[in-house]
Design a protein around this motif. Structure first.
Motif, PDB file in Angstrom:
ATOM      1  N   ALA A   5      19.117 -49.353 -27.134  1.00 27.08           N
ATOM      2  CA  ALA A   5      18.826 -49.074 -25.854  1.00 27.08           C
ATOM      3  C   ALA A   5      17.715 -50.037 -25.218  1.00 27.08           C
ATOM      4  CB  ALA A   5      18.404 -47.677 -25.756  1.00 27.08           C
ATOM      5  N   SER A   6      16.733 -50.677 -26.130  1.00 23.38           N
ATOM      6  CA  SER A   6      15.859 -51.396 -25.604  1.00 23.38           C
ATOM      7  C   SER A   6      16.300 -52.861 -25.261  1.00 23.38           C
ATOM      8  CB  SER A   6      14.384 -51.450 -26.371  1.00 23.38           C
ATOM      9  OG  SER A   6      14.966 -51.822 -27.619  1.00 23.38           O
ATOM     10  N   ASN A   7      17.240 -52.955 -25.697  1.00 23.51           N
ATOM     11  CA  ASN A   7      17.828 -54.434 -25.666  1.00 23.51           C
ATOM     12  C   ASN A   7      18.964 -54.670 -24.553  1.00 23.51           C
ATOM     13  OD1 ASN A   7      16.234 -55.205 -27.734  1.00 23.51           O
ATOM     14  ND2 ASN A   7      17.918 -55.010 -29.323  1.00 23.51           N
ATOM     15  N   LEU A   8      19.349 -53.690 -23.574  1.00 24.04           N
ATOM     16  CA  LEU A   8      20.241 -53.886 -22.584  1.00 24.04           C
ATOM     17  C   LEU A   8      19.861 -54.891 -21.668  1.00 24.04           C
ATOM     18  CD1 LEU A   8      20.766 -50.171 -21.767  1.00 24.04           C
ATOM     19  CD2 LEU A   8      22.362 -51.531 -23.022  1.00 24.04           C
ATOM     20  N   GLY A   9      20.697 -55.850 -21.530  1.00 27.07           N
ATOM     21  CA  GLY A   9      20.759 -56.794 -20.598  1.00 27.07           C
ATOM     22  C   GLY A   9      21.690 -56.533 -19.488  1.00 27.07           C
ATOM     23  N   LYS A  10      21.602 -57.440 -18.449  1.00 24.54           N
ATOM     24  CA  LYS A  10      22.241 -57.245 -17.228  1.00 24.54           C
ATOM     25  C   LYS A  10      23.855 -57.117 -17.440  1.00 24.54           C
ATOM     26  CE  LYS A  10      22.988 -59.246 -12.733  1.00 24.54           C
ATOM     27  NZ  LYS A  10      23.160 -60.364 -11.787  1.00 24.54           N
ATOM     28  N   ALA A  11      24.486 -57.680 -18.526  1.00 24.83           N
ATOM     29  CA  ALA A  11      25.937 -57.686 -18.692  1.00 24.83           C
ATOM     30  C   ALA A  11      26.106 -56.190 -19.273  1.00 24.83           C
ATOM     31  CB  ALA A  11      26.327 -58.934 -19.431  1.00 24.83           C
ATOM     32  N   GLU A  12      25.281 -55.735 -20.071  1.00 22.15           N
ATOM     33  CA  GLU A  12      25.519 -54.512 -20.625  1.00 22.15           C
ATOM     34  C   GLU A  12      25.322 -53.504 -19.650  1.00 22.15           C
ATOM     35  OE1 GLU A  12      24.876 -57.380 -23.850  1.00 22.15           O
ATOM     36  OE2 GLU A  12      23.411 -56.662 -22.207  1.00 22.15           O
ATOM     37  N   ILE A  13      24.388 -53.545 -19.015  1.00 18.71           N
ATOM     38  CA  ILE A  13      24.185 -52.222 -17.838  1.00 18.71           C
ATOM     39  C   ILE A  13      25.503 -52.126 -16.810  1.00 18.71           C
ATOM     40  CG2 ILE A  13      22.745 -51.956 -15.847  1.00 18.71           C
ATOM     41  CD1 ILE A  13      20.297 -53.017 -17.497  1.00 18.71           C
ATOM     42  N   GLU A  14      25.965 -53.588 -16.451  1.00 22.17           N
ATOM     43  CA  GLU A  14      27.148 -53.548 -15.588  1.00 22.17           C
ATOM     44  C   GLU A  14      28.236 -53.145 -16.355  1.00 22.17           C
ATOM     45  OE1 GLU A  14      27.530 -57.613 -14.255  1.00 22.17           O
ATOM     46  OE2 GLU A  14      25.697 -57.472 -12.862  1.00 22.17           O
ATOM     47  N   GLN A  15      28.243 -53.177 -17.643  1.00 17.80           N
ATOM     48  CA  GLN A  15      29.503 -52.716 -18.361  1.00 17.80           C
ATOM     49  C   GLN A  15      29.149 -51.023 -18.444  1.00 17.80           C
ATOM     50  OE1 GLN A  15      32.362 -53.992 -19.454  1.00 17.80           O
ATOM     51  NE2 GLN A  15      32.848 -51.976 -20.148  1.00 17.80           N
ATOM     52  N   ALA A  16      28.163 -50.501 -18.608  1.00 16.69           N
ATOM     53  CA  ALA A  16      27.962 -49.493 -18.768  1.00 16.69           C
ATOM     54  C   ALA A  16      28.135 -48.615 -17.713  1.00 16.69           C
ATOM     55  CB  ALA A  16      26.132 -48.901 -19.144  1.00 16.69           C
ATOM     56  N   LEU A  17      27.911 -49.193 -16.536  1.00 20.34           N
ATOM     57  CA  LEU A  17      28.298 -48.538 -15.039  1.00 20.34           C
ATOM     58  C   LEU A  17      29.810 -48.541 -14.832  1.00 20.34           C
ATOM     59  CD1 LEU A  17      25.598 -50.445 -12.838  1.00 20.34           C
ATOM     60  CD2 LEU A  17      25.496 -47.899 -13.387  1.00 20.34           C
ATOM     61  N   ILE A  18      30.446 -49.297 -15.686  1.00 20.29           N
ATOM     62  CA  ILE A  18      31.925 -49.168 -15.434  1.00 20.29           C
ATOM     63  C   ILE A  18      32.492 -48.397 -16.523  1.00 20.29           C
ATOM     64  CG2 ILE A  18      34.136 -50.445 -15.704  1.00 20.29           C
ATOM     65  CD1 ILE A  18      32.285 -52.713 -14.582  1.00 20.29           C
ATOM     66  N   SER A  19      32.012 -48.440 -17.683  1.00 18.72           N
ATOM     67  CA  SER A  19      32.542 -47.672 -18.772  1.00 18.72           C
ATOM     68  C   SER A  19      31.637 -47.272 -19.925  1.00 18.72           C
ATOM     69  CB  SER A  19      33.432 -48.544 -19.639  1.00 18.72           C
ATOM     70  OG  SER A  19      33.909 -47.768 -20.856  1.00 18.72           O
ATOM     71  N   PRO A  20      30.867 -46.316 -19.642  1.00 16.20           N
ATOM     72  CA  PRO A  20      29.604 -45.837 -20.476  1.00 16.20           C
ATOM     73  C   PRO A  20      29.814 -45.988 -22.301  1.00 16.20           C
ATOM     74  CG  PRO A  20      29.807 -44.331 -18.654  1.00 16.20           C
ATOM     75  CD  PRO A  20      31.074 -45.421 -18.600  1.00 16.20           C
ATOM     76  N   THR A  21      31.047 -45.499 -22.175  1.00 14.93           N
ATOM     77  CA  THR A  21      31.287 -45.301 -23.593  1.00 14.93           C
ATOM     78  C   THR A  21      31.790 -46.818 -24.665  1.00 14.93           C
ATOM     79  OG1 THR A  21      33.591 -44.966 -23.360  1.00 14.93           O
ATOM     80  CG2 THR A  21      32.360 -42.964 -23.710  1.00 14.93           C
ATOM     81  N   ALA A  22      31.729 -47.577 -23.609  1.00 13.94           N
ATOM     82  CA  ALA A  22      31.707 -49.037 -24.329  1.00 13.94           C
ATOM     83  C   ALA A  22      30.259 -49.746 -24.425  1.00 13.94           C
ATOM     84  CB  ALA A  22      32.286 -50.214 -23.106  1.00 13.94           C
ATOM     85  N   VAL A  23      29.309 -49.062 -24.022  1.00 16.83           N
ATOM     86  CA  VAL A  23      28.061 -49.534 -24.503  1.00 16.83           C
ATOM     87  C   VAL A  23      27.213 -48.259 -25.284  1.00 16.83           C
ATOM     88  CG1 VAL A  23      25.807 -50.288 -23.491  1.00 16.83           C
ATOM     89  CG2 VAL A  23      27.873 -50.792 -22.447  1.00 16.83           C
ATOM     90  N   PHE A  24      27.480 -47.230 -25.109  1.00 21.07           N
ATOM     91  CA  PHE A  24      26.706 -46.001 -25.548  1.00 21.07           C
ATOM     92  C   PHE A  24      27.645 -45.232 -26.601  1.00 21.07           C
ATOM     93  CE2 PHE A  24      24.512 -47.095 -21.660  1.00 21.07           C
ATOM     94  CZ  PHE A  24      22.985 -47.261 -22.122  1.00 21.07           C
ATOM     95  N   ASP A  25      27.107 -44.551 -27.461  1.00 20.67           N
ATOM     96  CA  ASP A  25      27.917 -43.743 -28.371  1.00 20.67           C
ATOM     97  C   ASP A  25      27.729 -42.264 -27.757  1.00 20.67           C
ATOM     98  OD1 ASP A  25      28.992 -45.424 -30.071  1.00 20.67           O
ATOM     99  OD2 ASP A  25      27.214 -45.580 -31.339  1.00 20.67           O
ATOM    100  N   LEU A  26      26.442 -42.063 -27.234  1.00 26.05           N
ATOM    101  CA  LEU A  26      26.193 -40.557 -27.016  1.00 26.05           C
ATOM    102  C   LEU A  26      25.464 -40.532 -25.450  1.00 26.05           C
ATOM    103  CD1 LEU A  26      24.702 -39.205 -30.421  1.00 26.05           C
ATOM    104  CD2 LEU A  26      27.076 -38.891 -29.205  1.00 26.05           C
TER     105      LEU A  26
END
Length: 98
Positions: A5-26
């Motif tokens: 969670a402390s290593n989220l970059g711009k790409a991971e944040i953008e991906q999480a906004l589209i598909s949260p489960t692609a970045v986060f488990d819970l």
């Protein structure tokens, strides 16, 4: 968690906004992500909520597939991020069906 969670970059944040489960488990991992703003957390959790509701509808219509929806966990995470629900007013106007 798929990424710290402390290593989220711009790409991971953008991906999480589209598909949260692609970045986060819970959903709780969204709450704990220190690199996200409150608005980003709410946007990600609301997307997760929409996805979970769609999956629940599909399951009710005998079209099971994928992970359990985690709707209760998403709602609990939203309550932590915005306990009074004041920031969600603009999100409540969004369509509930995809």
């Amino acid at each position: 968690m798929k990424i710290q969670a402390s290593n989220l970059g711009k790409a991971e944040i953008e991906q999480a906004l589209i598909s949260p489960t692609a970045v986060f488990d819970l959903p709780s991992e969204v709450v704990e992500a220190t690199t996200l703003t409150q608005v980003q957390k709410i946007e990600i959790l609301k997307r997760w909520e929409l996805d979970a509701r769609a999956l629940s509808r599909a399951t009710e219509e005998n079209m099971p597939g994928g992970e359990p929806p985690l709707l209760d966990e998403v709602n609990a995470a939203l309550a932590v991020v915005d306990p009074e629900g004041k920031s969600l007013e603009e999100f409540d106007k969004a369509p509930t069906k995809l």
